[in-house]
Design an enzyme around this catalytic site. Structure first.
Site, PDB file in Angstrom:
ATOM      1  N   GLN A  33       0.833  -1.204   0.000  1.00 27.27           N
ATOM      2  CA  GLN A  33       0.000   0.000   0.000  1.00 27.27           C
ATOM      3  C   GLN A  33       0.872   1.260   0.000  1.00 27.27           C
ATOM      4  O   GLN A  33       0.517   2.267  -0.607  1.00 27.27           O
ATOM      5  CB  GLN A  33      -0.957  -0.019   1.199  1.00 27.27           C
ATOM      6  N   SER A  59     -12.633   2.138   0.659  1.00 23.50           N
ATOM      7  CA  SER A  59     -11.914   0.857   0.740  1.00 23.50           C
ATOM      8  C   SER A  59     -12.596  -0.079   1.736  1.00 23.50           C
ATOM      9  O   SER A  59     -12.077  -0.357   2.827  1.00 23.50           O
ATOM     10  CB  SER A  59     -10.450   1.093   1.128  1.00 23.50           C
ATOM     11  N   TRP A  70      -4.906  -1.703  -3.737  1.00 21.66           N
ATOM     12  CA  TRP A  70      -4.234  -0.406  -3.779  1.00 21.66           C
ATOM     13  C   TRP A  70      -3.251  -0.305  -4.938  1.00 21.66           C
ATOM     14  O   TRP A  70      -3.039   0.775  -5.494  1.00 21.66           O
ATOM     15  CB  TRP A  70      -3.568  -0.111  -2.439  1.00 21.66           C
ATOM     16  N   LYS A 152     -13.660   2.802  10.652  1.00 22.10           N
ATOM     17  CA  LYS A 152     -12.528   2.184   9.957  1.00 22.10           C
ATOM     18  C   LYS A 152     -12.000   3.007   8.797  1.00 22.10           C
ATOM     19  O   LYS A 152     -10.812   3.292   8.698  1.00 22.10           O
ATOM     20  CB  LYS A 152     -12.912   0.767   9.496  1.00 22.10           C
ATOM     21  N   PHE A 156      -8.430   4.864   8.465  1.00 24.33           N
ATOM     22  CA  PHE A 156      -7.624   4.344   7.362  1.00 24.33           C
ATOM     23  C   PHE A 156      -7.220   5.484   6.429  1.00 24.33           C
ATOM     24  O   PHE A 156      -6.105   5.500   5.900  1.00 24.33           O
ATOM     25  CB  PHE A 156      -8.402   3.275   6.607  1.00 24.33           C
ATOM     26  N   PRO A 181      -7.184   0.878  12.108  1.00 24.25           N
ATOM     27  CA  PRO A 181      -8.398   0.666  11.291  1.00 24.25           C
ATOM     28  C   PRO A 181      -8.871  -0.778  11.448  1.00 24.25           C
ATOM     29  O   PRO A 181      -8.142  -1.710  11.105  1.00 24.25           O
ATOM     30  CB  PRO A 181      -7.898   0.928   9.858  1.00 24.25           C
ATOM     31  N   ASP A 183     -10.561  -3.540  10.159  1.00 22.80           N
ATOM     32  CA  ASP A 183     -11.207  -4.255   9.059  1.00 22.80           C
ATOM     33  C   ASP A 183     -11.408  -5.708   9.470  1.00 22.80           C
ATOM     34  O   ASP A 183     -11.163  -6.087  10.624  1.00 22.80           O
ATOM     35  CB  ASP A 183     -10.396  -4.119   7.767  1.00 22.80           C
ATOM     36  N   ASP A 230      -0.553  -1.120  12.941  1.00 15.95           N
ATOM     37  CA  ASP A 230      -1.431  -1.712  11.933  1.00 15.95           C
ATOM     38  C   ASP A 230      -0.630  -2.485  10.895  1.00 15.95           C
ATOM     39  O   ASP A 230      -0.944  -3.633  10.573  1.00 15.95           O
ATOM     40  CB  ASP A 230      -2.263  -0.609  11.274  1.00 15.95           C
ATOM     41  N   TRP A 234      -1.022  -6.406  10.552  1.00 18.23           N
ATOM     42  CA  TRP A 234      -1.965  -6.634   9.446  1.00 18.23           C
ATOM     43  C   TRP A 234      -1.278  -7.269   8.237  1.00 18.23           C
ATOM     44  O   TRP A 234      -1.790  -8.229   7.645  1.00 18.23           O
ATOM     45  CB  TRP A 234      -2.606  -5.305   9.060  1.00 18.23           C
TER      46      TRP A 234
END
Length: 286
Positions: A33, A59, A70, A152, A156, A181, A183, A230, A234
């Site tokens: 990203q 998103s 992304w 979120k 984000f 965020p 998700d 994150d 993530w």
């Protein structure tokens, strides 16, 4: 009544505390990203901040993993003229939604969301320096969308704006106040870590605010700001649902392998495996 398991929060934080700041920096640089945002910055300069924010706001309910989505957006965004006004940006984003492979669901809902956000997107385009205070961005987006500031896509948007400023070589303020965020992947990790003893679906819906609070506590106790945390948890969890079907130990090994890889070896195998053991503490589906 709180759903948080404080002992599990402490256990997760204790292993994350062993990840050095230099590793966090490298992990972010290797985030697909971030690569996508860097590509947009190379074409649009500081107006890429507004592109990043606009795409972050839509998103959700994606047809591709976030990493791939992304990159698709960056390929498209690097071919369009630089938007000069909020309305122009919104119209361009609607055109992207019409052709995107990774963002096909509830397209009209997302288009309306962009229209409501247009006044803020206009200001980000015209005064990108103002939004280096990420708290200002979150407050204005939450206000114009009538949403909670920890929602979120709003947090984000702050994360992706931070990536844009980082690609521009600019520092940001307010990042310590930005939560993770939440998700579906983060909801799964919240459940798998045992910080909330419930299924991923319930964490994502009924216990969302509890989950956000859990990660905020992890952030404070580990010393890793949630905005950075994150990426640390993530990214290595890509494909975790599929990996869990092959067993808990397999999922932990895959998480650890990716954590070592994204950090370019700054996080050693033993540390990565300890982190994986606490993040994927249990099978969230059993």
């Amino acid at each position: 009544m709180t759903m948080l398991d404080e002992s599990r929060i402490a256990a997760v934080a204790s292993v994350l505390r062993n990840i050095p700041a230099s590793a966090v920096e490298v992990i972010e640089l290797n985030d697909p990203q971030y690569a996508a945002i860097k590509k947009l910055v190379a074409v649009h300069g500081d107006r890429a901040v507004a592109l990043a924010v606009a795409n972050a706001l839509i998103s959700y309910r994606l047809s591709l993993p976030g990493e791939k989505y992304w990159l698709e957006f960056a390929d498209w965004g690097s071919r369009i003229p630089t938007p000069s006004a909020g309305k122009e940006l919104v119209e361009a984003m609607k055109a992207f939604l019409a052709e995107s492979r990774g963002n096909r669901m509830v397209v009209q809902q997302k288009a309306r969301r962009l229209e409501r956000a247009a006044p803020v997107l206009e200001r980000v385009l015209r005064e990108p320096g103002r939004y280096r205070d990420l708290g200002v961005l979150v407050k204005e987006l939450a206000g114009v969308l009538g949403a909670r500031p920890e929602e979120k896509t709003i947090v984000f948007a702050a994360k992706m704006a931070y990536y844009a400023y980082r690609a521009l070589g600019l520092e940001v303020a307010g990042k310590n106040e930005i939560p993770v965020p939440l998700d579906r992947r983060m909801a799964l990790l919240t459940s798998a870590s045992g910080m909330i003893n419930s299924t991923p679906d319930k964490v994502f819906t009924r216990y969302r605010l509890d989950a956000v609070r859990a990660w905020q506590k992890v952030s404070r106790e580990s010393g890793i700001p949630a905005l950075h945390l994150d990426a640390v948890v993530w990214l290595p969890a890509h494909g975790i649902e599929r990996n869990l079907r092959r067993g808990l130990e397999y999922a932990r090994d895959e998480f650890a392998r990716r954590l070592v890889g994204y950090s370019k070896g700054i996080v050693d195998w033993n540390t990565a495996r300890q982190v994986a053991g606490q993040i994927i503490y249990r099978d969230p589906y059993s």
